[in-house]
Scaffold this motif. Sequence first.
Motif, PDB file in Angstrom:
ATOM      1  N   LEU A 178      15.265 -67.373 -11.257  1.00 32.25           N
ATOM      2  CA  LEU A 178      15.130 -68.809 -11.534  1.00 32.25           C
ATOM      3  C   LEU A 178      16.287 -69.232 -12.423  1.00 32.25           C
ATOM      4  CD1 LEU A 178      11.326 -69.021 -12.385  1.00 32.25           C
ATOM      5  CD2 LEU A 178      12.444 -69.719 -10.257  1.00 32.25           C
ATOM      6  N   VAL A 179      16.723 -70.473 -12.247  1.00 33.47           N
ATOM      7  CA  VAL A 179      17.813 -71.035 -13.037  1.00 33.47           C
ATOM      8  C   VAL A 179      17.423 -72.440 -13.473  1.00 33.47           C
ATOM      9  CG1 VAL A 179      20.243 -71.754 -13.039  1.00 33.47           C
ATOM     10  CG2 VAL A 179      19.541 -69.770 -11.692  1.00 33.47           C
ATOM     11  N   THR A 180      17.584 -72.748 -14.777  1.00 34.87           N
ATOM     12  CA  THR A 180      17.407 -74.136 -15.208  1.00 34.87           C
ATOM     13  C   THR A 180      18.762 -74.829 -15.099  1.00 34.87           C
ATOM     14  OG1 THR A 180      17.772 -73.538 -17.531  1.00 34.87           O
ATOM     15  CG2 THR A 180      15.491 -73.740 -16.790  1.00 34.87           C
ATOM     16  N   ASP A 181      18.727 -76.056 -14.639  1.00 33.17           N
ATOM     17  CA  ASP A 181      19.925 -76.890 -14.493  1.00 33.17           C
ATOM     18  C   ASP A 181      19.691 -78.136 -15.341  1.00 33.17           C
ATOM     19  OD1 ASP A 181      22.067 -78.436 -13.720  1.00 33.17           O
ATOM     20  OD2 ASP A 181      21.711 -78.238 -11.576  1.00 33.17           O
ATOM     21  N   GLY A 182      20.166 -78.074 -16.603  1.00 32.20           N
ATOM     22  CA  GLY A 182      19.866 -79.100 -17.588  1.00 32.20           C
ATOM     23  C   GLY A 182      20.318 -80.502 -17.223  1.00 32.20           C
ATOM     24  N   HIS A 183      21.525 -80.650 -16.679  1.00 33.04           N
ATOM     25  CA  HIS A 183      22.017 -81.997 -16.375  1.00 33.04           C
ATOM     26  C   HIS A 183      21.467 -82.552 -15.073  1.00 33.04           C
ATOM     27  CE1 HIS A 183      24.933 -83.210 -19.493  1.00 33.04           C
ATOM     28  NE2 HIS A 183      24.753 -81.944 -19.813  1.00 33.04           N
ATOM     29  N   HIS A 184      20.975 -81.692 -14.214  1.00 30.17           N
ATOM     30  CA  HIS A 184      20.352 -82.174 -12.977  1.00 30.17           C
ATOM     31  C   HIS A 184      18.836 -82.172 -13.079  1.00 30.17           C
ATOM     32  CE1 HIS A 184      24.195 -81.183 -10.477  1.00 30.17           C
ATOM     33  NE2 HIS A 184      24.330 -82.267 -11.210  1.00 30.17           N
ATOM     34  N   ASN A 185      18.319 -81.809 -14.257  1.00 34.65           N
ATOM     35  CA  ASN A 185      16.885 -81.916 -14.552  1.00 34.65           C
ATOM     36  C   ASN A 185      16.010 -81.202 -13.531  1.00 34.65           C
ATOM     37  OD1 ASN A 185      17.180 -83.599 -16.934  1.00 34.65           O
ATOM     38  ND2 ASN A 185      17.914 -85.132 -15.492  1.00 34.65           N
ATOM     39  N   ARG A 186      16.338 -79.943 -13.280  1.00 31.83           N
ATOM     40  CA  ARG A 186      15.586 -79.196 -12.269  1.00 31.83           C
ATOM     41  C   ARG A 186      15.607 -77.705 -12.556  1.00 31.83           C
ATOM     42  NH1 ARG A 186      19.731 -79.545  -7.126  1.00 31.83           N
ATOM     43  NH2 ARG A 186      21.513 -78.654  -8.204  1.00 31.83           N
ATOM     44  N   VAL A 187      14.715 -76.994 -11.872  1.00 31.98           N
ATOM     45  CA  VAL A 187      14.678 -75.537 -11.890  1.00 31.98           C
ATOM     46  C   VAL A 187      14.881 -75.085 -10.453  1.00 31.98           C
ATOM     47  CG1 VAL A 187      13.314 -73.485 -12.390  1.00 31.98           C
ATOM     48  CG2 VAL A 187      13.107 -75.499 -13.868  1.00 31.98           C
ATOM     49  N   LEU A 188      15.802 -74.149 -10.261  1.00 32.90           N
ATOM     50  CA  LEU A 188      16.110 -73.632  -8.939  1.00 32.90           C
ATOM     51  C   LEU A 188      15.642 -72.190  -8.818  1.00 32.90           C
ATOM     52  CD1 LEU A 188      19.819 -74.846  -8.767  1.00 32.90           C
ATOM     53  CD2 LEU A 188      17.828 -75.960  -7.747  1.00 32.90           C
ATOM     54  N   GLN A 189      15.220 -71.820  -7.613  1.00 30.86           N
ATOM     55  CA  GLN A 189      14.952 -70.426  -7.313  1.00 30.86           C
ATOM     56  C   GLN A 189      16.058 -69.969  -6.379  1.00 30.86           C
ATOM     57  OE1 GLN A 189      11.259 -69.498  -5.313  1.00 30.86           O
ATOM     58  NE2 GLN A 189      11.488 -67.326  -5.726  1.00 30.86           N
TER      59      GLN A 189
END
Length: 189
Positions: A29-40
């Motif tokens: 999992l990765v948090t993407d702070g400026h795109h306001n999302r969590v990716l798998q």
Amino acid sequence: MPKDNPPVPAIFIDTGVQYAMEPYRGGFLVTDGHHNRVLQVRHNGLIKEVATFGNQVPTGLEVAKGKVFMTLAGPNPHRPEDGKVLALGRGSEPVEIASGASMLIDVERGPGGRLYALSQGQWDGVGEGTPAFPDTGRLVVVTHTGSLTPVVDNRGRPLVLDRPTSLEFVGHTAYFVSVVGVVYKIDNL
């Protein structure tokens, strides 16, 4: 990765800010702070959005005993009431489990299975992405009532941290890295 997997709607920082990464179910999992999302992200390269937020700035991640926890720094000016610890469930909406500390940037399972979060402190107000004022950070623990209580020293005073950026536990010792690259430890938690 973010340029190839842009958020909807588009956000002006097209590269995003990948903040934290944790191993998870055949990938991470990765948090993407400026795109306001969590990716798998799967080992085979497949990328899937697992959680999307409004202007909430997802930061830290922890995967412990099959559960996923994350922190939200909240929008500028990163007020304490906007700092949240969430639990992410498969196929369900994230659930808030605690709030009340400014600029939450990491979450970790610590001694005794307790959940801790790292507050960088009071935002300096200079601009998006700038750190907190020096010596305003705190290590906080999630309580059963959903609040975040500062960890205190042996005299009962909240420990003061200088702009911490990440947290890890080894046994009963917490290690954190400051924005200037110094590693500190807190013993006997």
